[in-house]
Design an enzyme around this catalytic site. Structure first.
Site, PDB file in Angstrom:
ATOM      1  CE1 TYR A  19      -2.409   3.354   2.148  1.00 25.76           C
ATOM      2  CE2 TYR A  19      -3.896   2.259   0.616  1.00 25.76           C
ATOM      3  CZ  TYR A  19      -3.583   3.338   1.417  1.00 25.76           C
ATOM      4  OH  TYR A  19      -4.430   4.428   1.477  1.00 25.76           O
TER       5      TYR A  19
HETATM    6  N1  NAD Z   1      -9.760   6.382   4.505  1.00 25.61           N
HETATM    7  C1  NAD Z   1      -8.478   6.620   4.764  1.00 25.61           C
HETATM    8  O1  NAD Z   1      -7.992   6.482   5.910  1.00 25.61           O
HETATM    9  C2  NAD Z   1      -7.554   7.043   3.642  1.00 25.61           C
HETATM   10  C3  NAD Z   1      -6.446   7.836   3.949  1.00 25.61           C
HETATM   11  C4  NAD Z   1      -5.549   8.154   2.932  1.00 25.61           C
HETATM   12  C5  NAD Z   1      -5.804   7.778   1.641  1.00 25.61           C
HETATM   13  N2  NAD Z   1      -6.908   7.034   1.369  1.00 25.61           N
HETATM   14  C6  NAD Z   1      -7.155   6.674  -0.018  1.00 25.61           C
HETATM   15  O2  NAD Z   1      -8.361   7.307  -0.400  1.00 25.61           O
HETATM   16  C7  NAD Z   1      -9.006   6.553  -1.428  1.00 25.61           C
HETATM   17  C8  NAD Z   1     -10.432   6.268  -1.036  1.00 25.61           C
HETATM   18  O3  NAD Z   1     -10.416   5.535   0.163  1.00 25.61           O
HETATM   19  P1  NAD Z   1     -11.745   5.397   1.050  1.00 25.61           P
HETATM   20  O4  NAD Z   1     -11.321   5.489   2.460  1.00 25.61           O
HETATM   21  O5  NAD Z   1     -12.781   6.315   0.543  1.00 25.61           O
HETATM   22  O6  NAD Z   1     -12.123   3.869   0.745  1.00 25.61           O
HETATM   23  P2  NAD Z   1     -13.526   3.174   0.433  1.00 25.61           P
HETATM   24  O7  NAD Z   1     -13.238   1.708   0.519  1.00 25.61           O
HETATM   25  O8  NAD Z   1     -14.606   3.773   1.248  1.00 25.61           O
HETATM   26  O9  NAD Z   1     -13.808   3.564  -1.100  1.00 25.61           O
HETATM   27  C9  NAD Z   1     -13.017   3.031  -2.114  1.00 25.61           C
HETATM   28  C10 NAD Z   1     -13.902   2.857  -3.340  1.00 25.61           C
HETATM   29  O10 NAD Z   1     -13.088   2.419  -4.426  1.00 25.61           O
HETATM   30  C11 NAD Z   1     -13.784   1.422  -5.140  1.00 25.61           C
HETATM   31  N3  NAD Z   1     -12.839   0.539  -5.847  1.00 25.61           N
HETATM   32  C12 NAD Z   1     -11.925  -0.289  -5.307  1.00 25.61           C
HETATM   33  N4  NAD Z   1     -11.284  -0.976  -6.272  1.00 25.61           N
HETATM   34  C13 NAD Z   1     -11.816  -0.571  -7.469  1.00 25.61           C
HETATM   35  C14 NAD Z   1     -11.588  -0.913  -8.820  1.00 25.61           C
HETATM   36  N5  NAD Z   1     -10.710  -1.861  -9.165  1.00 25.61           N
HETATM   37  N6  NAD Z   1     -12.313  -0.278  -9.769  1.00 25.61           N
HETATM   38  C15 NAD Z   1     -13.228   0.660  -9.434  1.00 25.61           C
HETATM   39  N7  NAD Z   1     -13.516   1.015  -8.165  1.00 25.61           N
HETATM   40  C16 NAD Z   1     -12.804   0.399  -7.200  1.00 25.61           C
HETATM   41  C17 NAD Z   1     -14.579   0.662  -4.077  1.00 25.61           C
HETATM   42  O11 NAD Z   1     -15.683  -0.033  -4.633  1.00 25.61           O
HETATM   43  C18 NAD Z   1     -15.008   1.806  -3.157  1.00 25.61           C
HETATM   44  O12 NAD Z   1     -16.261   2.316  -3.518  1.00 25.61           O
HETATM   45  C19 NAD Z   1      -8.156   5.279  -1.591  1.00 25.61           C
HETATM   46  O13 NAD Z   1      -7.275   5.456  -2.693  1.00 25.61           O
HETATM   47  C20 NAD Z   1      -7.348   5.212  -0.302  1.00 25.61           C
HETATM   48  O14 NAD Z   1      -6.115   4.538  -0.475  1.00 25.61           O
HETATM   49  C21 NAD Z   1      -7.793   6.655   2.323  1.00 25.61           C
HETATM   50  C1  LIG Z   2      -5.910   3.240   4.225  1.00 21.72           C
HETATM   51  C2  LIG Z   2      -5.313   4.059   5.354  1.00 21.72           C
HETATM   52  O1  LIG Z   2      -6.325   4.287   6.308  1.00 21.72           O
HETATM   53  C3  LIG Z   2      -4.830   5.399   4.867  1.00 21.72           C
HETATM   54  O2  LIG Z   2      -4.006   5.361   3.761  1.00 21.72           O
HETATM   55  C4  LIG Z   2      -4.181   6.247   5.971  1.00 21.72           C
HETATM   56  C5  LIG Z   2      -2.815   5.749   6.363  1.00 21.72           C
HETATM   57  O3  LIG Z   2      -2.205   4.907   5.744  1.00 21.72           O
HETATM   58  C6  LIG Z   2      -2.248   6.351   7.591  1.00 21.72           C
HETATM   59  O4  LIG Z   2      -1.132   5.913   7.989  1.00 21.72           O
HETATM   60  O5  LIG Z   2      -2.889   7.260   8.195  1.00 21.72           O
END
Ligand code: NAD
Ligand SMILES: C[C@H](O)[C@H](O)CC(=O)C(=O)O
Length: 245
Positions: free
Chosen positions: A152
């Site tokens: 990741y």
């Molecule tokens: N939530 C956190 O803590 C956090 C922090 C930093 C970064 N992120 C990043 O933010 C983005 C969104 O995360 P989130 O927390 O909203 O997650 P989430 O799981 O709520 O949403 C992710 C969405 O992506 C879709 N998805 C996954 N694989 C797919 C594919 N192959 N094709 C099309 N759609 C696909 C899923 O169906 C889902 O609706 C991600 O890239 C994640 O790495 C999340």
């Molecule tokens: C998927 C994780 O919640 C997101 O990327 C945040 C993270 O990695 C963190 O260290 O905070």
């Protein structure tokens, strides 16, 4: 609320859930027409109905499927001005010594190659119109590298590097490309993680709390707006004080 996106046509990948859904709602509230690109077709339909947008079921790991989705969106909207690339997965939370390579590749297929597919797919329309805003959702993990989350973290570091490269390539085309690096925000992605890792992430945040999807959507909306016209190839942080650069 101001209407910064009136007349603008946006794609939000992963727009059916979490951060992507919040970004889609914020862009729609500010006047954009929004296409929800997500592999969860039912959730994408629900989200699109909620914001009066377009649901486009797509698996971003497939270059062909992404091309079909881009054609469908451009036909429906007449063009594409904004891409928020939010779709992503965590993969296994295990040490490198135990990390299965099929799992490692799956994380890169979604988080990096899927994001690259989407960036590539929207460029013809943006170059044709002479305007574009691309916002790639990376992570603080891509800056710092989290233990037991090597795939990741590496995939998000690659998103940062890719964003910097593409931003420079398009710098004279009125198309900006930036990354946003959130720290942890409680969304359904937490269901992919053990509690120990969630506790670890919270412990690293000086503010002592998770971010909210609205806080991430706010910085994404700025990066997606005309106002951010002199910012490209950059990483915009939203980590509650955790990031040191
Ligand atoms: N939530 C956190 O803590 C956090 C922090 C930093 C970064 N992120 C990043 O933010 C983005 C969104 O995360 P989130 O927390 O909203 O997650 P989430 O799981 O709520 O949403 C992710 C969405 O992506 C879709 N998805 C996954 N694989 C797919 C594919 N192959 N094709 C099309 N759609 C696909 C899923 O169906 C889902 O609706 C991600 O890239 C994640 O790495 C999340
Ligand atoms: C998927 C994780 O919640 C997101 O990327 C945040 C993270 O990695 C963190 O260290 O905070």
């Amino acid at each position: 609320m101001q209407k910064r996106f009136k007349g603008r046509r946006a794609i939000v990948t992963g727009g059916a859930s979490g951060i992507g859904l919040a970004c889609a709602m914020r862009l729609a509230q500010e006047g954009a027409r929004v296409a929800i690109w997500d592999m969860n077709a039912d959730a994408a339909k629900t989200a699109a109905e909620k914001l009066g947008g377009l649901a486009v079921p797509v698996d971003i790991t497939s270059l062909e499927d992404v091309g079909r989705a881009a054609d469908e969106t451009k036909k429906a909207f007449g063009g594409i001005d904004i891409l928020v690339a939010s779709a992503g997965i965590t993969g296994p939370t295990v040490p490198v010594t135990e990390f299965p390579m099929n799992g490692f590749r799956q994380v890169f297929d979604v988080n990096l190659f899927g994001l690259v597919h989407c960036n590539k797919a929207v460029l013809p329309a943006m170059l044709e119109s002479g305007y574009g805003r691309i916002v790639n959702i990376a992570s603080i993990a891509g800056k710092e590298g989290n233990p037991n989350a090597s795939a990741y973290s590496a995939s998000k570091a690659a998103v940062i590097g890719f964003t910097k490269s593409l931003g420079k390539e398009l710098a004279t085309k009125n198309i900006t490309v930036n990354a946003v690096t959130p720290a942890a925000v409680r969304t359904p992605i937490f269901d992919q993680l053990p509690q120990s890792h969630i506790d670890f992430m919270l412990s690293k945040i000086p503010m002592g709390r998770f971010g909210t999807v609205e806080e991430i959507a706010a910085i994404v909306a700025f990066a997606a707006s005309e106002e951010s016209s002199f910012i490209t190839g950059q990483v915009l942080d939203a980590s509650g004080g955790r990031a040191t650069y």
